[in-house]
Design a protein around this motif. Sequence first.
Motif, PDB file in Angstrom:
ATOM      1  N   GLU A 207      35.147  44.929   6.267  1.00 40.84           N
ATOM      2  CA  GLU A 207      33.974  45.731   6.627  1.00 40.84           C
ATOM      3  C   GLU A 207      34.161  46.404   7.985  1.00 40.84           C
ATOM      4  O   GLU A 207      33.811  47.579   8.162  1.00 40.84           O
ATOM      5  N   ASN A 208      34.713  45.676   8.938  1.00 42.96           N
ATOM      6  CA  ASN A 208      34.929  46.243  10.271  1.00 42.96           C
ATOM      7  C   ASN A 208      35.980  47.349  10.248  1.00 42.96           C
ATOM      8  O   ASN A 208      35.844  48.360  10.948  1.00 42.96           O
ATOM      9  N   ASN A 210      36.565  49.239   7.693  1.00 40.42           N
ATOM     10  CA  ASN A 210      35.886  50.367   7.052  1.00 40.42           C
ATOM     11  C   ASN A 210      35.023  51.134   8.043  1.00 40.42           C
ATOM     12  O   ASN A 210      34.985  52.371   8.029  1.00 40.42           O
ATOM     13  N   LYS A 211      34.337  50.423   8.927  1.00 42.23           N
ATOM     14  CA  LYS A 211      33.466  51.073   9.924  1.00 42.23           C
ATOM     15  C   LYS A 211      34.260  51.963  10.863  1.00 42.23           C
ATOM     16  O   LYS A 211      33.813  53.052  11.240  1.00 42.23           O
ATOM     17  N   VAL A 212      35.442  51.494  11.259  1.00 45.74           N
ATOM     18  CA  VAL A 212      36.233  52.241  12.246  1.00 45.74           C
ATOM     19  C   VAL A 212      37.063  53.347  11.609  1.00 45.74           C
ATOM     20  O   VAL A 212      37.155  54.459  12.139  1.00 45.74           O
ATOM     21  N   GLY A 214      36.729  54.559   8.386  1.00 47.70           N
ATOM     22  CA  GLY A 214      36.115  55.322   7.304  1.00 47.70           C
ATOM     23  C   GLY A 214      36.718  55.030   5.951  1.00 47.70           C
ATOM     24  O   GLY A 214      36.672  55.872   5.038  1.00 47.70           O
ATOM     25  N   ASP A 216      37.325  52.376   2.491  1.00 43.38           N
ATOM     26  CA  ASP A 216      36.418  51.734   1.535  1.00 43.38           C
ATOM     27  C   ASP A 216      37.092  50.495   0.951  1.00 43.38           C
ATOM     28  O   ASP A 216      37.118  50.300  -0.265  1.00 43.38           O
ATOM     29  N   LEU A 273      35.290  43.879  15.978  1.00 42.88           N
ATOM     30  CA  LEU A 273      35.091  45.322  15.816  1.00 42.88           C
ATOM     31  C   LEU A 273      35.647  46.093  17.004  1.00 42.88           C
ATOM     32  O   LEU A 273      36.297  47.137  16.836  1.00 42.88           O
ATOM     33  N   LYS A 277      38.530  49.030  17.070  1.00 42.00           N
ATOM     34  CA  LYS A 277      38.280  50.340  17.684  1.00 42.00           C
ATOM     35  C   LYS A 277      39.336  50.673  18.735  1.00 42.00           C
ATOM     36  O   LYS A 277      39.863  51.793  18.788  1.00 42.00           O
TER      37      LYS A 277
END
Length: 283
Positions: A207-208, A210-212, A214, A216, A273, A277
């Motif tokens: 999930e983390n 995916n957040k950074v 983009g 899936d 996260l 990043k």
Amino acid sequence: MKIAVTSASGKLGASIVKHLINLIGKENVIGIARTPEKATYLDVEIRKGDYNSREDFNEALQGVDTILLISGMDEPQKRIQQHRNVIEAAKQNGVQKIVYTSIVGDDDKNAFSPIVQSNRQTEKDIQDSGLNWVIGRNGIYIEPDLEYIDTYVKEGRIENCAGQGKCTYTSREELGYAYAKILIEDKHNGNVYNLVGEPVTQSELAENINKVYGTDLIYNSVTVEAYAAERKAALGEFLGTVIAGIYEGIKSGANDVPSDYVKAAGREHKSNLEMIKNFNLGD
């Protein structure tokens, strides 16, 4: 104070050297490397040091006050004697303090355990050396997962045998800062620190990412046996067994340990996260 860092040409060693330079200046830092020319870019004095050679370290540790011993990468039983070469040379040269990069993990429950056992033996050797000492037990690096993102994206998933086990990922950047502080501050002497971040599951890691990025990605859990077979086929018997053992350890809770990072570094460990990043930004 002269501080020497072994395996300075490696990524962890280079990170520690960089943070030491920021704290005490490059004139007080010595890098030791098996192949010195690979470490010259660090812009500190570089000395030759092969873990198999006691003679190398007899010379490399002259005039050194404190040494950071990074755990070797050889087979577990070979590492014990290699590390002893450094410890004995440190004693002979009047080194005052030794800091060791050990590892978190079970010493008897999975295929990664022989490596953990060898680290525990070196911990004992250091504690019995008569020198001031600090032992850091590193968590699993997050960087290999992030360097593997293209493959994850191609396959659409992260797949291993960790199940819902939690892993306290860290990074070489976070470890570099913590070890630099441990090396220069005497208040840490005599302590064993878990140098780890926050515990996350593989699903949370996906999930983390995916957040950074983009992406899936999903997480798919497989059996230990299936994952070990796949890793051995891809990486060879030794490395495949080790990697599978790491994830088996995560599944059983071996990597979900309390963190001593604040005690060691004097600040909070970056979140999972945040580390992702920072890696994405090339920091």
